[in-house]
Design a protein around this motif. Structure first.
Motif, mmCIF file in Angstrom:
data_model
loop_
_atom_site.group_PDB
_atom_site.id
_atom_site.type_symbol
_atom_site.label_atom_id
_atom_site.label_comp_id
_atom_site.label_asym_id
_atom_site.label_seq_id
_atom_site.Cartn_x
_atom_site.Cartn_y
_atom_site.Cartn_z
ATOM 1 N N PHE A 44 0.822 -1.212 0.000
ATOM 2 C CA PHE A 44 0.000 0.000 0.000
ATOM 3 C C PHE A 44 0.857 1.264 0.000
ATOM 4 C CE2 PHE A 44 -2.994 -3.177 1.627
ATOM 5 C CZ PHE A 44 -3.952 -3.061 0.632
ATOM 6 N N SER A 45 2.000 1.225 0.659
ATOM 7 C CA SER A 45 2.915 2.369 0.581
ATOM 8 C C SER A 45 3.462 2.512 -0.836
ATOM 9 C CB SER A 45 4.068 2.202 1.563
ATOM 10 O OG SER A 45 3.610 2.263 2.879
ATOM 11 N N GLY A 46 3.778 1.394 -1.472
ATOM 12 C CA GLY A 46 4.233 1.437 -2.856
ATOM 13 C C GLY A 46 3.167 1.973 -3.792
ATOM 14 N N LEU A 47 1.924 1.584 -3.533
ATOM 15 C CA LEU A 47 0.808 2.082 -4.333
ATOM 16 C C LEU A 47 0.690 3.597 -4.200
ATOM 17 C CD1 LEU A 47 -1.597 0.928 -6.039
ATOM 18 C CD2 LEU A 47 -2.930 1.066 -3.948
ATOM 19 N N LEU A 48 0.774 4.101 -2.989
ATOM 20 C CA LEU A 48 0.697 5.534 -2.755
ATOM 21 C C LEU A 48 1.887 6.255 -3.387
ATOM 22 C CD1 LEU A 48 -0.655 7.957 -1.367
ATOM 23 C CD2 LEU A 48 0.784 7.458 0.612
ATOM 24 N N HIS A 49 3.080 5.738 -3.192
ATOM 25 C CA HIS A 49 4.273 6.380 -3.743
ATOM 26 C C HIS A 49 4.260 6.366 -5.274
ATOM 27 C CE1 HIS A 49 6.473 5.394 0.253
ATOM 28 N NE2 HIS A 49 5.671 6.435 0.355
ATOM 29 N N GLY A 50 3.753 5.289 -5.861
ATOM 30 C CA GLY A 50 3.640 5.230 -7.318
ATOM 31 C C GLY A 50 2.614 6.214 -7.839
ATOM 32 N N PHE A 51 1.516 6.392 -7.094
ATOM 33 C CA PHE A 51 0.483 7.327 -7.507
ATOM 34 C C PHE A 51 0.977 8.774 -7.426
ATOM 35 C CE2 PHE A 51 -3.518 9.701 -7.065
ATOM 36 C CZ PHE A 51 -4.173 9.234 -8.192
ATOM 37 N N LEU A 52 1.878 9.041 -6.491
ATOM 38 C CA LEU A 52 2.409 10.392 -6.297
ATOM 39 C C LEU A 52 3.735 10.614 -7.015
ATOM 40 C CD1 LEU A 52 1.627 10.736 -2.497
ATOM 41 C CD2 LEU A 52 0.335 11.676 -4.416
ATOM 42 N N ILE A 53 4.059 9.794 -8.008
ATOM 43 C CA ILE A 53 5.356 9.829 -8.652
ATOM 44 C C ILE A 53 5.691 11.187 -9.269
ATOM 45 C CG2 ILE A 53 4.494 8.869 -10.816
ATOM 46 C CD1 ILE A 53 7.153 7.422 -11.132
ATOM 47 N N VAL A 54 4.727 11.827 -9.921
ATOM 48 C CA VAL A 54 4.997 13.107 -10.579
ATOM 49 C C VAL A 54 5.286 14.186 -9.547
ATOM 50 C CG1 VAL A 54 3.994 14.909 -12.038
ATOM 51 C CG2 VAL A 54 3.668 12.524 -12.617
ATOM 52 N N PHE A 55 4.491 14.230 -8.484
ATOM 53 C CA PHE A 55 4.707 15.232 -7.447
ATOM 54 C C PHE A 55 6.035 14.995 -6.727
ATOM 55 C CE2 PHE A 55 0.096 14.546 -7.830
ATOM 56 C CZ PHE A 55 -0.231 15.766 -8.409
ATOM 57 N N SER A 56 6.367 13.740 -6.499
ATOM 58 C CA SER A 56 7.648 13.413 -5.859
ATOM 59 C C SER A 56 8.813 13.801 -6.755
ATOM 60 C CB SER A 56 7.724 11.925 -5.545
ATOM 61 O OG SER A 56 6.710 11.549 -4.671
ATOM 62 N N PHE A 57 8.663 13.597 -8.059
ATOM 63 C CA PHE A 57 9.740 13.966 -8.979
ATOM 64 C C PHE A 57 9.952 15.477 -8.981
ATOM 65 C CE2 PHE A 57 11.137 15.287 -13.238
ATOM 66 C CZ PHE A 57 12.403 14.738 -13.202
ATOM 67 N N ILE A 58 8.872 16.241 -9.015
ATOM 68 C CA ILE A 58 9.005 17.701 -8.995
ATOM 69 C C ILE A 58 9.644 18.145 -7.687
ATOM 70 C CG2 ILE A 58 7.696 19.866 -8.936
ATOM 71 C CD1 ILE A 58 5.715 18.487 -10.904
ATOM 72 N N GLY A 59 9.238 17.545 -6.577
ATOM 73 C CA GLY A 59 9.843 17.870 -5.292
ATOM 74 C C GLY A 59 11.313 17.485 -5.232
ATOM 75 N N SER A 60 11.683 16.389 -5.895
ATOM 76 C CA SER A 60 13.082 15.952 -5.860
ATOM 77 C C SER A 60 13.997 16.883 -6.643
ATOM 78 C CB SER A 60 13.205 14.530 -6.410
ATOM 79 O OG SER A 60 13.032 14.523 -7.810
ATOM 80 N N LEU A 61 13.438 17.679 -7.541
ATOM 81 C CA LEU A 61 14.256 18.642 -8.282
ATOM 82 C C LEU A 61 14.719 19.789 -7.396
ATOM 83 C CD1 LEU A 61 12.250 18.887 -11.620
ATOM 84 C CD2 LEU A 61 14.347 17.600 -11.203
ATOM 85 N N PHE A 62 13.946 20.111 -6.355
ATOM 86 C CA PHE A 62 14.240 21.274 -5.528
ATOM 87 C C PHE A 62 14.670 20.924 -4.110
ATOM 88 C CE2 PHE A 62 10.982 22.493 -8.644
ATOM 89 C CZ PHE A 62 11.725 23.417 -9.368
ATOM 90 N N THR A 63 14.352 19.738 -3.643
ATOM 91 C CA THR A 63 14.711 19.333 -2.275
ATOM 92 C C THR A 63 15.330 17.939 -2.310
ATOM 93 O OG1 THR A 63 12.541 18.383 -1.873
ATOM 94 C CG2 THR A 63 12.833 20.692 -1.263
ATOM 95 N N ASN A 64 15.563 17.390 -1.142
ATOM 96 C CA ASN A 64 16.183 16.079 -1.035
ATOM 97 C C ASN A 64 15.106 15.000 -0.839
ATOM 98 O OD1 ASN A 64 18.128 14.147 -0.937
ATOM 99 N ND2 ASN A 64 18.732 14.564 1.183
ATOM 100 N N ILE A 65 14.123 14.946 -1.740
ATOM 101 C CA ILE A 65 13.048 13.956 -1.686
ATOM 102 C C ILE A 65 13.358 12.865 -2.695
ATOM 103 C CG2 ILE A 65 10.603 13.541 -2.153
ATOM 104 C CD1 ILE A 65 10.064 16.389 -1.285
ATOM 105 N N ARG A 66 13.184 11.606 -2.299
ATOM 106 C CA ARG A 66 13.379 10.488 -3.221
ATOM 107 C C ARG A 66 12.025 10.015 -3.718
ATOM 108 N NH1 ARG A 66 17.607 6.375 -0.684
ATOM 109 N NH2 ARG A 66 17.082 5.404 -2.642
ATOM 110 N N ILE A 67 11.961 9.587 -4.978
ATOM 111 C CA ILE A 67 10.676 9.138 -5.516
ATOM 112 C C ILE A 67 10.445 7.657 -5.242
ATOM 113 C CG2 ILE A 67 10.656 10.908 -7.294
ATOM 114 C CD1 ILE A 67 11.381 8.762 -9.328
#
Length: 102
Positions: free
Chosen positions: A49-72
């Protein structure tokens, strides 16, 4: 050169290419079989379920990873179930494979 000789030459070239391709694939498999990941040291690693959530938020995580230290992609995770959930979540958000068939 007769047509039979040309066919033998082409056949030899083709079999040599196939043999070279198989040798490269075998070498890649041997090299990949030596690779290993460290065992997760987490008490309760993220699962499906965490993988499902992280996969669903992939685009937002990618945009965040461009500016901060967030991993997708979360590590350490529970392995195959997390990967499967991540794949399903990303497919749901990005439209899956059937969206382009129309």
């Amino acid at each position: 050169m007769t047509p039979e000789d040309k066919m033998k030459t082409l056949s030899c070239d083709r079999s040599r290419r196939i043999l070279m391709f198989l040798a490269v694939v075998a070498m890649a498999l041997v090299i990949a079989s030596c690779a290993s990941q460290p065992r997760p040291e987490a008490f309760d690693p993220p699962g499906f379920f965490s993988g499902l959530l992280h996969g669903f938020l992939i685009v937002f995580s990618f945009i965040g990873s461009l500016f901060t230290n967030i991993r997708i992609y979360n590590f350490p995770n529970s392995g195959g179930w997390y990967d499967f959930g991540y794949l399903i979540g990303a497919s749901m958000f990005l439209g899956g494979g059937g969206a382009s068939s129309r």
